[in-house]
Design a protein around this motif. Structure first.
Motif, PDB file in Angstrom:
ATOM      1  N   CYS A 142       0.743  -1.112   0.200  1.00  0.00           N
ATOM      2  CA  CYS A 142       0.003  -0.049   0.204  1.00  0.00           C
ATOM      3  C   CYS A 142       0.824   1.439   0.020  1.00  0.00           C
ATOM      4  O   CYS A 142       1.948   1.219   0.711  1.00  0.00           O
ATOM      5  CB  CYS A 142      -0.799   0.044   1.090  1.00  0.00           C
ATOM      6  N   PRO A 143       0.511   2.337  -0.683  1.00  0.00           N
ATOM      7  CA  PRO A 143       1.226   3.557  -0.925  1.00  0.00           C
ATOM      8  C   PRO A 143       1.188   4.393   0.548  1.00  0.00           C
ATOM      9  O   PRO A 143       2.193   5.269   0.761  1.00  0.00           O
ATOM     10  CB  PRO A 143       0.698   4.371  -2.153  1.00  0.00           C
ATOM     11  N   ALA A 144       0.301   3.993   1.361  1.00  0.00           N
ATOM     12  CA  ALA A 144       0.261   4.570   2.672  1.00  0.00           C
ATOM     13  C   ALA A 144       1.760   4.279   3.489  1.00  0.00           C
ATOM     14  O   ALA A 144       2.395   3.246   3.154  1.00  0.00           O
ATOM     15  CB  ALA A 144      -0.755   4.217   3.533  1.00  0.00           C
ATOM     16  N   ASN A 145       2.171   5.313   4.296  1.00  0.00           N
ATOM     17  CA  ASN A 145       3.421   5.241   5.034  1.00  0.00           C
ATOM     18  C   ASN A 145       3.139   5.368   6.596  1.00  0.00           C
ATOM     19  O   ASN A 145       3.578   6.426   6.968  1.00  0.00           O
ATOM     20  CB  ASN A 145       4.480   6.154   4.461  1.00  0.00           C
ATOM     21  N   PRO A 146       2.493   4.182   7.234  1.00  0.00           N
ATOM     22  CA  PRO A 146       2.536   4.110   8.621  1.00  0.00           C
ATOM     23  C   PRO A 146       3.827   4.198   9.240  1.00  0.00           C
ATOM     24  O   PRO A 146       4.618   3.634   8.629  1.00  0.00           O
ATOM     25  CB  PRO A 146       1.700   3.250   8.844  1.00  0.00           C
ATOM     26  N   ARG A 147       3.910   4.837  10.462  1.00  0.00           N
ATOM     27  CA  ARG A 147       4.967   4.606  11.348  1.00  0.00           C
ATOM     28  C   ARG A 147       5.125   3.423  11.837  1.00  0.00           C
ATOM     29  O   ARG A 147       4.068   2.638  12.111  1.00  0.00           O
ATOM     30  CB  ARG A 147       5.172   5.585  12.669  1.00  0.00           C
ATOM     31  N   ARG A 161      -7.355   2.597  -0.590  1.00  0.00           N
ATOM     32  CA  ARG A 161      -6.163   2.868  -1.497  1.00  0.00           C
ATOM     33  C   ARG A 161      -5.748   1.612  -2.017  1.00  0.00           C
ATOM     34  O   ARG A 161      -5.672   1.546  -3.348  1.00  0.00           O
ATOM     35  CB  ARG A 161      -4.934   3.443  -0.934  1.00  0.00           C
ATOM     36  N   CYS A 162      -5.540   0.675  -1.319  1.00  0.00           N
ATOM     37  CA  CYS A 162      -5.153  -0.758  -1.831  1.00  0.00           C
ATOM     38  C   CYS A 162      -6.108  -1.914  -1.647  1.00  0.00           C
ATOM     39  O   CYS A 162      -5.957  -2.957  -2.260  1.00  0.00           O
ATOM     40  CB  CYS A 162      -3.767  -1.280  -0.859  1.00  0.00           C
ATOM     41  N   THR A 163      -7.330  -1.424  -1.255  1.00  0.00           N
ATOM     42  CA  THR A 163      -8.391  -2.426  -1.086  1.00  0.00           C
ATOM     43  C   THR A 163      -7.976  -4.017  -0.764  1.00  0.00           C
ATOM     44  O   THR A 163      -8.152  -4.961  -1.554  1.00  0.00           O
ATOM     45  CB  THR A 163      -9.232  -2.529  -2.458  1.00  0.00           C
TER      46      THR A 163
END
Length: 176
Positions: A145-150, A173-175
Motif C-alpha cells: 500500500c502507498p500509505a506510509n504508517p510509522r 487505497r489498496c483494497t
C-alpha cells in the motif's frame, strides 16, 4: 572499521584519495591541488589518511610519497559487500530498504522483521501473506500500500478476517 570511516569523513581527504588513485604523488604535488589550504593542513590530512590505513607513505630521500593502501579498500568493500549482496530487486523501489529473500521462503512462518521490511519496501511478493493494521487510523492495508504508517503504529495480521475481527476497516487505497 571506525578508523577507515574517520579517514574518508572529510571531503579534502577523499579528494586526496582520488588524486592518489591516478598515481603516487609527493607532498608538494598533492599540495599543488589544494591552493586554498596550507601545506601544514595538507600534511595533517595525509597523516590522518596514513593513520587510518588508507595510504602508505614512502620516504625517498627528503621526499615523502603517498600511495594507496589496497588493503583498506578491500576491508571497506568486504564491509559493504553484505549490503551490496542483498536482493537487488529491493533497490528498484524508492524506499531503499534491503530485503533478503533468502531469509524468507514461501511457506515459512513470517517473522516481525520480515513483515516490517516487506512493508517498508512495499514488496508485492508478500501480497495476501499478511496485512498491516494501523493503530492510529483504524485501517488495514496490503504490504505494498502507498500509505506510509510509522512502524511503531502497526500490527501485522496473517489474514484479513483477523484484522476485521479486531475492528479494523479495509483501506480504500489498496483494497485488501
Amino acid at each position: 572499521m571506525d578508523e577507515l570511516f574517520k579517514g574518508v569523513a572529510d571531503p579534502v581527504r577523499r579528494q586526496m584519495l582520488e588524486l592518489l588513485l591516478k598515481q603516487p604523488l609527493n607532498v608538494n604535488q598533492i599540495n599543488e591541488h589544494f591552493g586554498d589550504i596550507s601545506r601544514q593542513a595538507v600534511s595533517k590530512h595525509l597523516n590522518i589518511l596514513e593513520a587510518c590505513a588508507w595510504i602508505k607513505i614512502y620516504q625517498a630521500g627528503r621526499e615523502r610519497y603517498g600511495y594507496l593502501n589496497k588493503a583498506a579498500f578491500y576491508a571497506m568493500r568486504e564491509w559493504l559487500q553484505a549490503y551490496l549482496d542483498q536482493d537487488r530487486a529491493s533497490l528498484d523501489n524508492d524506499h531503499g530498504v534491503f530485503l533478503e529473500h533468502s531469509t524468507y521462503k514461501k511457506g515459512d512462518p513470517l517473522t516481525y522483521p520480515v513483515m516490517l521490511q516487506a512493508m517498508l519496501s512495499k514488496d508485492k511478493d508478500f501480497d495476501t501473506l499478511f496485512y498491516i493494521a494501523v493503530k492510529t487510523t483504524g485501517i488495514f492495508c496490503r504490504p505494498f500500500c502507498p500509505a506510509n504508517p510509522r512502524p511503531d503504529n502497526v500490527i501485522f495480521y496473517l489474514n484479513r478476517e483477523e484484522a476485521l475481527r479486531n475492528n479494523y476497516r479495509a483501506c480504500k487505497r489498496c483494497t485488501p
